[in-house]
Design a protein around this motif. Structure first.
Motif, PDB file in Angstrom:
ATOM      1  N   LEU A 188      -2.164   0.852   3.904  1.00 37.09           N
ATOM      2  CA  LEU A 188      -2.787  -0.158   3.035  1.00 37.09           C
ATOM      3  C   LEU A 188      -1.976  -0.406   1.773  1.00 37.09           C
ATOM      4  N   GLY A 189      -0.934   0.356   1.546  1.00 36.78           N
ATOM      5  CA  GLY A 189      -0.123   0.178   0.352  1.00 36.78           C
ATOM      6  C   GLY A 189      -0.739   0.748  -0.898  1.00 36.78           C
ATOM      7  N   LEU A 190      -1.743   1.632  -0.741  1.00 38.42           N
ATOM      8  CA  LEU A 190      -2.425   2.174  -1.910  1.00 38.42           C
ATOM      9  C   LEU A 190      -1.585   3.207  -2.648  1.00 38.42           C
ATOM     10  N   ASP A 191      -0.479   3.644  -2.034  1.00 41.04           N
ATOM     11  CA  ASP A 191       0.417   4.567  -2.724  1.00 41.04           C
ATOM     12  C   ASP A 191       1.345   3.851  -3.693  1.00 41.04           C
ATOM     13  N   ARG A 192       1.288   2.505  -3.707  1.00 41.79           N
ATOM     14  CA  ARG A 192       2.118   1.719  -4.608  1.00 41.79           C
ATOM     15  C   ARG A 192       1.320   1.324  -5.844  1.00 41.79           C
ATOM     16  N   PRO A 193       1.992   1.009  -6.950  1.00 41.89           N
ATOM     17  CA  PRO A 193       1.274   0.565  -8.151  1.00 41.89           C
ATOM     18  C   PRO A 193       0.489  -0.722  -7.878  1.00 41.89           C
ATOM     19  N   VAL A 194      -0.628  -0.870  -8.589  1.00 40.18           N
ATOM     20  CA  VAL A 194      -1.482  -2.035  -8.377  1.00 40.18           C
ATOM     21  C   VAL A 194      -0.753  -3.325  -8.751  1.00 40.18           C
ATOM     22  N   ALA A 195       0.152  -3.254  -9.734  1.00 42.90           N
ATOM     23  CA  ALA A 195       0.896  -4.454 -10.135  1.00 42.90           C
ATOM     24  C   ALA A 195       1.775  -4.953  -8.995  1.00 42.90           C
ATOM     25  N   GLY A 196       2.416  -4.040  -8.278  1.00 44.41           N
ATOM     26  CA  GLY A 196       3.251  -4.444  -7.147  1.00 44.41           C
ATOM     27  C   GLY A 196       2.438  -5.029  -6.012  1.00 44.41           C
ATOM     28  N   ARG A 197       1.278  -4.441  -5.743  1.00 43.75           N
ATOM     29  CA  ARG A 197       0.418  -4.981  -4.679  1.00 43.75           C
ATOM     30  C   ARG A 197      -0.101  -6.366  -5.046  1.00 43.75           C
ATOM     31  N   PHE A 198      -0.431  -6.537  -6.321  1.00 46.10           N
ATOM     32  CA  PHE A 198      -0.904  -7.855  -6.760  1.00 46.10           C
ATOM     33  C   PHE A 198       0.213  -8.892  -6.672  1.00 46.10           C
ATOM     34  N   ALA A 199       1.423  -8.518  -7.051  1.00 45.77           N
ATOM     35  CA  ALA A 199       2.551  -9.454  -6.974  1.00 45.77           C
ATOM     36  C   ALA A 199       2.820  -9.864  -5.534  1.00 45.77           C
ATOM     37  N   ASP A 200       2.766  -8.918  -4.600  1.00 44.99           N
ATOM     38  CA  ASP A 200       2.970  -9.251  -3.188  1.00 44.99           C
ATOM     39  C   ASP A 200       1.880 -10.186  -2.690  1.00 44.99           C
ATOM     40  N   TRP A 201       0.638  -9.925  -3.123  1.00 43.56           N
ATOM     41  CA  TRP A 201      -0.474 -10.772  -2.686  1.00 43.56           C
ATOM     42  C   TRP A 201      -0.324 -12.194  -3.241  1.00 43.56           C
ATOM     43  N   MET A 202       0.115 -12.313  -4.487  1.00 40.45           N
ATOM     44  CA  MET A 202       0.262 -13.623  -5.112  1.00 40.45           C
ATOM     45  C   MET A 202       1.371 -14.444  -4.458  1.00 40.45           C
TER      46      MET A 202
END
Length: 343
Positions: free
Chosen positions: A88-102
């Motif tokens: 799920l990518g939860l081991d990555r920072p939330v900022a990086g996950r948000f950037a990928d989603w955007m």
């Protein structure tokens, strides 16, 4: 000192490129100014939506637990949970996950839920039902509030004006869930005229139009109170305008003064009030859908919060934000047309 009054001739500078008078600035067409203002407005609202989506990701991150724990099955080991977090990518920072989603948002890619479903597919069935519910409530709000506001404005200070204003003030203070419970109590339990729950067809839509009546009224009634006061105040302000007073002095019929002079001037304020109600209607739809078991995004959003599923929560916010932005843009166009092209 040599000068024009001393009798001494003075030399004029030679004409050259630097001596030419400056050219007057080219006037910007009104249409270009209007388009530029509209683009700037869209950019500001897009930025506001991006900030809101970032806040959604951060808020879900602050909730206790995570999506891996919330969606885990009984008996899963710590190693299984760790692998799920990595998937799920939860081991990555939330900022990086948000950037990928955007990055996928402009193409309509809303990401993947914690249970492995496409968020766009997950919202494709319930969101049209929510739009139907909110759209009908918006139409009812527009029709009833304009009718009541105009009725009250025809005789300012009269009995009808006082009754409409007092009722509107009382109604706008009622939350949607209070109105929904009262409607269920009266029209479903006491009289049995309308169903209290919503049944669905095979395609997931409400099985009968009667199942829409109570949810639509529960959403519309508080907004009718709000917009009735806006319509009444806008008409009262416009009645003081010089062109309205001139029309009255000229002896034009009352209905012509109202339809040709009073109501058009109040239209921008009325449109802004109705557009503002769009966000309130879609926000209140989550609560109303839960009460009436309506097949909208309310249940999807509640499940996503329980699962700590950031992509689904952000997807719901993104699609509803796009709808609200579209309605606000329409209100801006109405206001710009009424004001001669100024945004």
């Amino acid at each position: 000192m040599a000068g024009p009054l001393s009798g001494t001739a003075t030399r004029r500078p030679k004409a050259g490129p630097e001596a030419k008078p400056p050219r007057p600035a080219r006037a910007v067409p009104a249409g270009a100014r209007w388009a530029g203002g509209l683009l700037a407005l869209l950019a500001r609202r897009a930025l506001l939506l991006a900030v809101l989506l970032a806040a959604v990701f951060a808020a879900v991150e602050l909730l206790p637990g995570d999506a891996a724990n919330a969606t885990s099955e009984r008996g899963e080991s710590a190693a299984d949970l760790e692998r799920r977090r990595e998937l799920l990518g939860l081991d990555r920072p939330v900022a990086g996950r948000f950037a990928d989603w955007m990055t996928g948002l402009p193409s309509g890619d809303l990401g993947t839920s914690a249970r492995g479903e496409s968020v766009a597919d997950l919202l494709s069935r319930p969101f049209p039902n929510t739009l139907l519910l909110g759209g009908l409530a918006l139409l009812v709000t527009l029709a009833v509030s304009v009718a009541l506001g105009c009725w009250a404005a025809l005789k300012p200070g009269g009995g009808v004006d006082r009754a409409v204003s007092a009722t509107a003030t009382g109604v706008l203070a009622l939350p949607e869930f209070v109105v929904a419970v009262a409607l269920v109590l009266v029209f479903a339990l006491w009289t049995g005229w309308l169903p209290a729950v919503t049944l669905t067809d095979s395609d997931g839509s409400p099985a009968s139009w009667q199942m829409l009546v109570l949810p639509v009224l529960a959403l519309a009634i508080p907004q009718i109170g709000w917009n009735t006061r806006i319509v009444r105040a806008a008409l009262a302000d416009e009645a003081k305008a010089p062109h309205v007073e001139t029309a009255v002095i000229d002896g034009l019929p009352r209905h012509r003064v109202f339809t040709h002079h009073l109501l058009p001037g109040a239209l921008p304020t009325i449109a802004a009030g109705i557009a503002t109600s769009t966000g309130m209607l879609l926000g209140g739809a989550v609560v109303v859908e839960t009460i009436f078991n309506y097949p909208g995004i309310g249940s999807v959003l509640a499940g996503a919060v329980t699962d700590r599923d950031s992509p689904v929560v952000a997807g719901v916010v993104a699609v509803t934000g796009a709808v609200i932005t579209g309605v606000l843009l329409l209100a801006d166009l109405v206001r710009a047309r009424a004001s001669g092209g100024r945004t």
